[in-house]
Scaffold this active site. Structure first.
Site, mmCIF file in Angstrom:
data_model
loop_
_atom_site.group_PDB
_atom_site.id
_atom_site.type_symbol
_atom_site.label_atom_id
_atom_site.label_comp_id
_atom_site.label_asym_id
_atom_site.label_seq_id
_atom_site.Cartn_x
_atom_site.Cartn_y
_atom_site.Cartn_z
ATOM 1 N NE ARG A 120 -4.207 -1.794 1.962
ATOM 2 C CZ ARG A 120 -4.175 -2.851 2.767
ATOM 3 N NH1 ARG A 120 -3.171 -2.974 3.657
ATOM 4 N NH2 ARG A 120 -5.091 -3.799 2.666
ATOM 5 C CE LYS A 141 -1.713 13.758 -14.048
ATOM 6 N NZ LYS A 141 -2.181 14.216 -15.392
ATOM 7 C CD GLU A 183 5.355 16.465 -21.929
ATOM 8 O OE1 GLU A 183 4.841 15.342 -22.039
ATOM 9 O OE2 GLU A 183 4.681 17.490 -21.668
ATOM 10 C CE LYS A 225 4.154 17.602 -13.644
ATOM 11 N NZ LYS A 225 4.308 16.413 -14.483
ATOM 12 C CD GLU A 235 -5.296 15.673 -14.799
ATOM 13 O OE1 GLU A 235 -4.372 14.900 -14.514
ATOM 14 O OE2 GLU A 235 -5.843 15.711 -15.908
ATOM 15 N NE ARG A 239 -0.590 16.858 -12.165
ATOM 16 C CZ ARG A 239 0.188 16.111 -11.394
ATOM 17 N NH1 ARG A 239 -0.073 15.973 -10.111
ATOM 18 N NH2 ARG A 239 1.237 15.475 -11.892
ATOM 19 C CG ASN A 243 -3.396 15.629 -20.009
ATOM 20 O OD1 ASN A 243 -4.205 14.956 -20.606
ATOM 21 N ND2 ASN A 243 -2.377 15.079 -19.382
ATOM 22 C CG HIS A 246 -0.409 15.048 -22.734
ATOM 23 N ND1 HIS A 246 0.195 16.291 -22.829
ATOM 24 C CD2 HIS A 246 0.533 14.231 -22.222
ATOM 25 C CE1 HIS A 246 1.428 16.223 -22.392
ATOM 26 N NE2 HIS A 246 1.673 14.990 -22.020
ATOM 27 C CG HIS A 250 -1.842 10.250 -23.631
ATOM 28 N ND1 HIS A 250 -2.337 10.568 -22.387
ATOM 29 C CD2 HIS A 250 -0.495 10.394 -23.540
ATOM 30 C CE1 HIS A 250 -1.340 10.859 -21.583
ATOM 31 N NE2 HIS A 250 -0.210 10.765 -22.244
ATOM 32 C CG HIS A 263 4.846 11.082 -23.861
ATOM 33 N ND1 HIS A 263 3.485 10.887 -23.822
ATOM 34 C CD2 HIS A 263 5.086 12.182 -23.111
ATOM 35 C CE1 HIS A 263 2.923 11.825 -23.065
ATOM 36 N NE2 HIS A 263 3.870 12.622 -22.627
HETATM 37 O O1 LIG Z 1 1.652 15.938 -14.664
HETATM 38 C C1 LIG Z 1 0.605 16.112 -15.332
HETATM 39 O O2 LIG Z 1 -0.510 16.388 -14.847
HETATM 40 C C2 LIG Z 1 0.645 15.969 -16.799
HETATM 41 O O3 LIG Z 1 -0.373 15.920 -17.491
HETATM 42 C C3 LIG Z 1 2.005 15.875 -17.381
HETATM 43 C C4 LIG Z 1 2.011 15.148 -18.694
HETATM 44 O O4 LIG Z 1 2.993 15.805 -19.501
HETATM 45 C C5 LIG Z 1 2.477 13.703 -18.541
HETATM 46 O O5 LIG Z 1 2.784 13.118 -19.786
HETATM 47 C C6 LIG Z 1 1.471 12.802 -17.867
HETATM 48 O O6 LIG Z 1 1.969 11.537 -17.656
HETATM 49 C C7 LIG Z 1 0.198 12.610 -18.682
HETATM 50 O O7 LIG Z 1 -0.823 12.610 -17.780
HETATM 51 P P1 LIG Z 1 -2.115 11.653 -17.921
HETATM 52 O O8 LIG Z 1 -2.878 11.977 -16.687
HETATM 53 O O9 LIG Z 1 -2.810 12.061 -19.193
HETATM 54 O O10 LIG Z 1 -1.639 10.248 -17.978
#
Ligand SMILES: O=C(O)C(=O)C[C@@H](O)[C@H](O)[C@H](O)COP(=O)(O)O
Length: 361
Positions: A120, A141, A183, A225, A235, A239, A243, A246, A250, A263
């Site tokens: 845990r 993250k 980034e 950041k 988030e 936050r 993204n 992304h 993604h 990435h």
């Molecule tokens: O730290 C964050 O919040 C980010 O979104 C940073 C991103 O650049 C990073 O690639 C992160 O892993 C992507 O976030 P996700 O929540 O879409 O997986």
């Protein structure tokens, strides 16, 4: 020793950014407030060949073991994650043990998720070895991938510290520099127009980066950041701005096959797309031709690979963690440095996506 202090609701920690930063690791672990029973270093084949023995030698007064995983996104599978957990159990790690993540963003995501879920949660330290990891190693993250989406299995779990040894960047291949620099550009576009202008004016090649330039843009990106994560660790609000790029980025990574497109290069295509959408939706005033010309000069692909089906990309974007009830939400810019969140209709998403398959630059 250059140090950035990260403060979050769940934990405050230092980010050491310096050449030979790992030389400070032993004294950090020997700090009187810490009890370290055992150390497990998780790294990948490429980084392990270069730096594992140097790191283990620097920790000779501790009980240290290591586990090597595949390079890049290939490490972020459930099978590899589960094998790390099994190894930790076989090595009898206890709750005073530490996991050290030695590698790029993928190793940090995987090792951090192992630390977050083993018994845990046990302490872990990020030791990033790529420019990309200036972003992924800070903020907590941690995750692994699922065939249906990137980072779909994960947690918010802050490290005890981040040791960014700039010497590790000397062996970085150009594709990794390009991935990580995306980034850096993101941090400028979403939060600091003067930083973006500095980047645009001073960085005209990723093959001739100076130590001073690298140190400056890493620290600036980490500070940008850190300020966001301090205010919104989990988030729920701002936050999401991190993204930027992304949502499509993604989707491209997952649809192409994790690791096929780096990435950062996928996120760069996603950022060009998000800027296009911003100009259509928020009347953003931004010289896209100049921006695309700069990106091409830096070696970025700025179009969606033709073998990727836009409707399949849309389906992936509907799975994005920011999307609710299958409605796709984007981070857009009203101005450079002024991000916003907006849900967009499928028709506009597909219409603007079509423009991204060819570039007449
Ligand atoms: O730290 C964050 O919040 C980010 O979104 C940073 C991103 O650049 C990073 O690639 C992160 O892993 C992507 O976030 P996700 O929540 O879409 O997986």
């Amino acid at each position: 020793m250059e140090k950035v202090h990260i403060s979050t609701p769940s934990k405050d920690y230092p980010v050491f950014i310096e050449k030979e930063a790992i030389g400070q690791l032993e004294s950090f672990l020997k700090d009187s407030n810490r009890e370290v029973s055992k150390i497990l270093i998780i790294t990948d084949y490429n980084v392990g060949d270069l730096y594992l023995s140097k790191l283990e030698n620097s920790l000779s007064s501790f009980d240290v073991t290591h586990y090597v995983v595949p390079n890049g996104e290939e490490a972020k599978t459930f099978e590899i994650y589960y094998s790390c957990l099994s190894y930790a159990l076989e090595q009898k790690l206890d709750r005073k043990s530490y996991i050290l993540a030695l590698g790029g963003g993928a190793v940090g995501d995987l090792a951090g998720f192992v630390a977050a879920t083993y018994m845990r949660g046990i302490p872990f330290i990020q030791i990033p070895t790529t420019i990309l990891a200036h972003d992924s190693a800070v903020g907590g993250k941690v995750a692994i991938n699922h065939p249906l989406g990137k980072n779909m299995i994960g947690a918010f779990y802050q490290p005890e510290a981040v040791f960014f040894d700039l010497n590790f960047l000397k062996s970085l291949p150009l594709v990794e520099k390009r991935s990580g620099f995306a980034e850096v550009i993101k941090h400028g576009l979403i939060q600091d127009f003067s930083f973006y202008e500095w980047l645009n004016k001073n960085i005209t090649s990723l093959e001739t980066l100076t130590d001073e330039q690298i140190s400056f843009f890493l620290k600036t990106g980490i500070n940008i950041k850190g300020a966001i994560v301090k205010e919104d660790e989990k988030e729920n609000g701002i936050r999401r701005f991190l993204n930027f790029g992304h949502t499509l980025g993604h989707a491209i990574e997952a649809e192409a096959g994790y690791g096929k497109i780096s990435h950062g290069e996928a996120v760069m295509i996603g950022m060009v797309y998000a800027l296009q959408l911003s100009k259509a939706v928020t009347n953003l005033s931004f010289n896209m031709d100049h921006f695309k010309g700069w990106l091409s000069e830096l070696g970025y692909q700025i179009t969606v690979p033709s073998y990727l089906d836009p409707k399949k990309l849309l389906a992936r974007m509907k799975q994005d963690k920011k999307s609710i009830k299958q409605k796709v939400t984007f981070v857009l810019l009203e101005e450079i440095g002024q991000p916003m969140i907006k849900e967009l209709c499928d028709e506009l998403i597909l219409e603007e996506l079509e423009h991204l398959y060819t570039y007449s630059g």
